[in-house]
Motif scaffolding. Structure first.
Motif, PDB file in Angstrom:
ATOM      1  N   GLN A  87      12.226 -25.305   0.020  1.00 63.44           N
ATOM      2  CA  GLN A  87      13.102 -24.630  -0.654  1.00 63.44           C
ATOM      3  C   GLN A  87      13.813 -23.746   0.142  1.00 63.44           C
ATOM      4  OE1 GLN A  87      13.659 -24.065  -4.117  1.00 63.44           O
ATOM      5  NE2 GLN A  87      12.593 -25.882  -4.204  1.00 63.44           N
ATOM      6  N   LYS A  88      13.585 -23.524   1.625  1.00 65.97           N
ATOM      7  CA  LYS A  88      14.352 -22.826   2.599  1.00 65.97           C
ATOM      8  C   LYS A  88      15.805 -23.610   2.542  1.00 65.97           C
ATOM      9  CE  LYS A  88      10.851 -20.479   5.285  1.00 65.97           C
ATOM     10  NZ  LYS A  88       9.965 -20.458   6.486  1.00 65.97           N
ATOM     11  N   SER A  89      15.657 -25.079   2.564  1.00 67.90           N
ATOM     12  CA  SER A  89      16.755 -25.729   2.843  1.00 67.90           C
ATOM     13  C   SER A  89      17.711 -25.764   1.663  1.00 67.90           C
ATOM     14  CB  SER A  89      16.547 -27.207   3.085  1.00 67.90           C
ATOM     15  OG  SER A  89      15.721 -27.697   2.246  1.00 67.90           O
ATOM     16  N   MET A  90      17.147 -25.043   0.466  1.00 65.33           N
ATOM     17  CA  MET A  90      17.785 -25.021  -0.909  1.00 65.33           C
ATOM     18  C   MET A  90      18.425 -23.630  -1.211  1.00 65.33           C
ATOM     19  SD  MET A  90      15.378 -27.836  -2.813  1.00 65.33           S
ATOM     20  CE  MET A  90      15.909 -27.717  -4.391  1.00 65.33           C
ATOM     21  N   ALA A  91      17.987 -22.791  -0.345  1.00 69.24           N
ATOM     22  CA  ALA A  91      18.489 -21.392  -0.401  1.00 69.24           C
ATOM     23  C   ALA A  91      17.495 -20.939  -1.591  1.00 69.24           C
ATOM     24  CB  ALA A  91      19.883 -21.269  -0.855  1.00 69.24           C
ATOM     25  N   GLY A  92      16.473 -21.386  -1.844  1.00 72.10           N
ATOM     26  CA  GLY A  92      15.528 -21.121  -2.777  1.00 72.10           C
ATOM     27  C   GLY A  92      15.755 -21.422  -4.213  1.00 72.10           C
ATOM     28  N   GLY A  93      16.589 -22.378  -4.463  1.00 72.11           N
ATOM     29  CA  GLY A  93      17.167 -22.780  -5.721  1.00 72.11           C
ATOM     30  C   GLY A  93      15.847 -23.145  -6.714  1.00 72.11           C
ATOM     31  N   GLY A  94      15.040 -23.674  -6.204  1.00 71.56           N
ATOM     32  CA  GLY A  94      13.872 -23.914  -7.261  1.00 71.56           C
ATOM     33  C   GLY A  94      12.818 -23.000  -7.486  1.00 71.56           C
ATOM     34  N   VAL A  95      12.827 -21.773  -6.611  1.00 70.88           N
ATOM     35  CA  VAL A  95      11.880 -20.688  -6.966  1.00 70.88           C
ATOM     36  C   VAL A  95      11.867 -19.890  -8.026  1.00 70.88           C
ATOM     37  CG1 VAL A  95      10.647 -18.961  -5.421  1.00 70.88           C
ATOM     38  CG2 VAL A  95      11.340 -21.025  -4.188  1.00 70.88           C
ATOM     39  N   ARG A  96      11.095 -19.268  -8.879  1.00 69.58           N
ATOM     40  CA  ARG A  96      11.082 -18.433  -9.700  1.00 69.58           C
ATOM     41  C   ARG A  96       9.793 -17.442  -9.610  1.00 69.58           C
ATOM     42  NH1 ARG A  96      15.148 -20.626  -9.434  1.00 69.58           N
ATOM     43  NH2 ARG A  96      16.545 -21.392 -11.375  1.00 69.58           N
ATOM     44  N   ILE A  97      10.292 -16.223  -9.516  1.00 69.96           N
ATOM     45  CA  ILE A  97       9.375 -15.136  -9.598  1.00 69.96           C
ATOM     46  C   ILE A  97       9.107 -14.440 -10.872  1.00 69.96           C
ATOM     47  CG2 ILE A  97       8.310 -13.253  -8.292  1.00 69.96           C
ATOM     48  CD1 ILE A  97       9.914 -14.029  -5.849  1.00 69.96           C
ATOM     49  N   LEU A  98       8.085 -14.508 -11.796  1.00 72.46           N
ATOM     50  CA  LEU A  98       7.699 -13.732 -12.761  1.00 72.46           C
ATOM     51  C   LEU A  98       6.899 -12.652 -12.564  1.00 72.46           C
ATOM     52  CD1 LEU A  98       8.184 -13.476 -15.797  1.00 72.46           C
ATOM     53  CD2 LEU A  98       6.489 -15.226 -16.274  1.00 72.46           C
ATOM     54  N   THR A  99       7.251 -11.399 -12.897  1.00 76.16           N
ATOM     55  CA  THR A  99       6.320 -10.349 -12.650  1.00 76.16           C
ATOM     56  C   THR A  99       6.334  -9.279 -13.881  1.00 76.16           C
ATOM     57  OG1 THR A  99       8.087  -8.736 -11.858  1.00 76.16           O
ATOM     58  CG2 THR A  99       7.104 -10.063 -10.136  1.00 76.16           C
ATOM     59  N   GLN A 100       5.235  -8.559 -13.973  1.00 71.92           N
ATOM     60  CA  GLN A 100       5.559  -7.565 -14.903  1.00 71.92           C
ATOM     61  C   GLN A 100       6.374  -6.576 -14.430  1.00 71.92           C
ATOM     62  OE1 GLN A 100       1.082  -7.277 -15.142  1.00 71.92           O
ATOM     63  NE2 GLN A 100       1.250  -7.257 -17.125  1.00 71.92           N
ATOM     64  N   THR A 101       6.320  -5.299 -15.249  1.00 70.24           N
ATOM     65  CA  THR A 101       7.356  -4.130 -14.687  1.00 70.24           C
ATOM     66  C   THR A 101       6.931  -3.648 -13.501  1.00 70.24           C
ATOM     67  OG1 THR A 101       7.565  -3.545 -16.997  1.00 70.24           O
ATOM     68  CG2 THR A 101       8.442  -1.855 -15.254  1.00 70.24           C
ATOM     69  N   VAL A 102       7.852  -3.649 -12.546  1.00 70.30           N
ATOM     70  CA  VAL A 102       7.451  -3.321 -11.021  1.00 70.30           C
ATOM     71  C   VAL A 102       8.306  -1.919 -10.660  1.00 70.30           C
ATOM     72  CG1 VAL A 102       7.960  -3.748  -8.695  1.00 70.30           C
ATOM     73  CG2 VAL A 102       7.315  -5.715 -10.215  1.00 70.30           C
ATOM     74  N   SER A 103       7.274  -0.758 -10.274  1.00 68.05           N
ATOM     75  CA  SER A 103       7.688   0.309 -10.055  1.00 68.05           C
ATOM     76  C   SER A 103       7.281   0.622  -8.457  1.00 68.05           C
ATOM     77  CB  SER A 103       7.229   1.367 -10.691  1.00 68.05           C
ATOM     78  OG  SER A 103       5.781   1.808 -10.622  1.00 68.05           O
ATOM     79  N   SER A 104       6.778  -0.349  -7.918  1.00 62.84           N
ATOM     80  CA  SER A 104       6.237  -0.148  -6.495  1.00 62.84           C
ATOM     81  C   SER A 104       7.409  -0.593  -5.446  1.00 62.84           C
ATOM     82  CB  SER A 104       5.104  -1.376  -6.116  1.00 62.84           C
ATOM     83  OG  SER A 104       5.124  -1.487  -4.764  1.00 62.84           O
ATOM     84  N   PRO A 105       7.813   0.559  -4.726  1.00 59.59           N
ATOM     85  CA  PRO A 105       8.799   0.474  -3.817  1.00 59.59           C
ATOM     86  C   PRO A 105       8.544  -0.529  -2.903  1.00 59.59           C
ATOM     87  CG  PRO A 105       8.304   2.676  -4.079  1.00 59.59           C
ATOM     88  CD  PRO A 105       7.376   2.020  -4.657  1.00 59.59           C
TER      89      PRO A 105
END
Length: 658
Positions: free
Chosen positions: A118-136
């Protein structure tokens, strides 16, 4: 939990051993004398500062942090019960691949290859799904990765969200802001479907204390008006309460706004005993010392009008304050998840990281998230979670998530103050935190949670002695000078033309029945389903345990010839579920309320199979309420468990009156 704490020693014959003291006793440890550590419990992205009692490095009790301004020592049922989740024997105990046990190192090696691709694709195929984040710290980690991989995307979803609050602020002020209230200075409080005195509402512990402090009838006692669609703890504390369907509340607040000098339209009632005129008169006589709160369930228009009323009454800067949002990524949750599902079905996702939550169970019905996740369109699916739940079952890799009492992190309270989340015990099952998972994306695997959080705050701290700063923050439970300062915002003139809510036909035939979706008072959105203490906890008003009913008012029950515990079929959007009926005094007529979080299929030995699942009825277009529901008696009976039934003082025929 008691068995887990005891190590199940009562079930086996133990060999005879000698009792010996520590060879090298840890510092400050005295057997029988507890120690207390400041940390934070996070729910919905908002941190609750707490003190946790520990006996010989075993956490045993949670209480609020009395020194923290966000709680003043108060806490709620979810924070109290979170301790039992630590000792839940059904927690995920191993890293697994397709159900088979693997090691952490095997997982790191397995995902390293796809990440390098994915580094060679600028992360085009990466998805991160989180809950609500308040952590700095976590927000900075994800944003740092997105800077180096700009084609990757960060999605956020929680079924119990504040989308209407955020969208209302954007419409009113042109930017997302957090609204904070000072109820200690409020002589008149108006709640528009906002249950701010119960757990789950951001800042409820502090608001409850401030509200209660002004309930002295011998002093300057406050007065509270509540307009609500579902009977609540806050409504029961009201001096004046109006039961009203969710779809009618926006017209109510438009009329109220007109009576305090604003023009938002609205249909004025010809009832001489209508609620609005005396309420408006009371608000106008308490300018600068009143407050109007809008609930999360109400559409964005209600929030805009509430902001306008507070500004017109001069409450802003006195009882109402605006700050930067606590949420690090304040996007619309339903829209964000919709975009992710579209990319998944289009084959654009090669690596999906799901950090907590359970979207396969609680996503909006029309998205069919579970089927999209189950398909082969996504090459590699990684789930970080405490239990092998419905979402973990559909992912190849499942990494057990460390409990917050086992891991390092940070999080913001409702006022923006950052608390350091410090562990009290080593991970019982080798769990990992979101921080450690995200470091793998950045090629920095091997860092511990403490190193990650500490490194972030070393960059933020400008003073000379970081060690003293760090130790003080851990001791106190929060980082000084991180509370959000009030900011000045301007109500946009264009916000006068707020979008109208769905107007339900309550005055015609009883055909357009309203359905309300609400978080359960005990198990929230279903994440606490396997917590026996919360399942056994009697719910406010109904005193029900272990189940979720179909709640209706007495008049509607009489029309449909339904009684307590009768089973009825609920139909909405072409889908049907069955549940037991509970008749609740004070519930609006021609309206149904159902509670989310039940009907789980993979919760654990406690939560699996309890209650009925209403998520299949819930859509992103109507996440909280809508018209068009249908309720039909089935003739069956289902026994509900209530710890306290109704009692009457009616005089039987022929007996002496009371």
């Amino acid at each position: 939990a008691s068995l887990a704490l005891a190590g199940l020693t009562g079930c086996t014959r133990m060999p005879n051993t000698e009792i010996v003291p520590y060879v090298r006793q840890p510092e400050n440890v005295v057997p029988g004398r507890p120690m207390f550590y400041a940390t934070a419990f996070t729910l919905g992205g908002y941190a609750s500062p707490i003190l946790v009692e520990s006996h010989l490095f075993r956490p045993t009790k949670v209480e609020g942090n009395p020194q923290h301004p966000a709680s003043l020592g108060g806490t709620d049922v979810y924070a109290q019960a979170s301790l039992l989740d630590l000792y839940d024997p059904d927690r995920a105990q191993n890293v697994t691949y397709m159900g088979d046990v693997r090691s952490w190192n095997a997982f790191v090696e397995a995902v390293r290859g796809p990440i390098n691709v994915q580094k060679s694709m600028a992360g085009g195929g990466v998805r991160i799904l989180t809950q609500t984040v308040s952590s700095p710290t976590l927000a900075a980690q994800i944003r740092s990765y997105l800077e180096t991989s700009p084609m990757a995307k960060w999605h956020v979803y929680e079924p119990i969200n504040r989308d209407n609050v955020i969208e209302g602020a954007k419409l009113a002020f042109g930017e997302p802001v957090e609204t904070r209230y000072d109820l200690s200075k409020a002589d008149v409080i108006v709640s528009l479907d906002a249950d701010f005195l119960y757990a789950g509402f951001p800042g409820s512990a502090r608001y409850t204390r401030d509200f209660a402090a002004r309930r002295n009838p011998d002093g300057n006692m406050n007065r509270m008006y509540v307009v609500e669609s579902v009977p609540s703890s806050t409504g029961m504390k009201a001096d004046h309460r109006l039961s009203m369907g969710s779809g009618k509340i926006e017209n109510f607040v438009r009329v109220l706004a007109g009576l305090v000098g604003l023009d938002f339209g609205g249909i004025v009632s010809d009832d001489p005993k209508s609620f609005e005129p005396p309420l408006a008169k009371d608000l106008l006589s308490h300018k600068g010392s009143s407050v109007v709160l809008a609930g999360d369930h109400q559409p964005q228009g209600v929030h805009v009008i509430a902001h306008a009323i507070n500004q017109a009454l001069g409450n802003v800067g006195k009882t109402v304050f605006y700050t930067d949002p606590v949420d690090a990524n304040p996007v619309n949750r339903n829209e964000s998840l919709h975009d992710l599902v579209q990319d998944m079905r289009a084959g654009k996702v090669d690596l999906l990281l799901v950090l907590g939550g359970n979207p396969a169970y609680d996503a909006p019905a029309e998205l069919e998230f579970a089927s999209a996740l189950k398909s082969n369109a996504v090459n590699l699916k990684v789930y970080l979670g405490t239990h092998r739940n419905e979402t973990a079952e559909l992912c190849q890799w499942h990494v057990p998530e460390a409990h917050y009492l086992e891991s390092w992190s940070d999080a913001r309270a409702y006022d923006g103050t950052v608390s350091i989340v410090q562990p009290l015990i080593e991970p019982l099952y080798g769990g990992k935190s979101s921080h450690e998972i995200v470091t793998i994306l950045a090629g920095q695997s091997g860092l511990t949670g403490r190193e990650i959080v500490q490194a972030y705050w070393q960059k933020q701290h400008t003073g000379p002695d970081f060690d003293a700063f760090w130790r003080k923050s851990l001791h106190d439970g929060w980082i000084a000078s991180t509370t959000f300062s009030p900011k000045s915002v301007t109500l946009k003139a264009a916000s006068i033309a707020v979008p109208g809510a769905l107007q339900l036909d309550f005055d015609g035939p009883y055909t357009n029945i309203e359905i309300n979706f609400r978080r359960d008072p005990s198990i929230y959105d279903g994440r606490f389903s396997n917590n026996g203490w919360l399942q056994e906890l009697p719910k406010p008003l109904t005193k029900l345990t272990w189940d979720n009913p179909i709640m209706i008012g007495p008049a509607m029950a009489e029309r449909l010839k339904l009684n307590f515990k009768d089973v009825a079929e609920l139909e909405f959007n072409g889908k049907k579920v069955k549940g037991a009926v509970w008749i609740q005094a004070g519930h609006p007529d021609n309206s149904i309320t159902v509670f989310l979080g039940y009907g789980r299929t993979r919760a654990g030995r406690v939560g699996t199979g309890t209650g009925f699942d209403v998520y299949p009825l819930r859509t992103s277009q109507a996440p909280w309420f809508a018209g068009g529901a249908k309720l039909t008696p089935t003739g069956d009976i289902y026994q509900l468990a209530s710890t306290q039934g109704y009692q009457t003082m009616e005089t039987p025929v022929g007996e002496r009156p009371l």
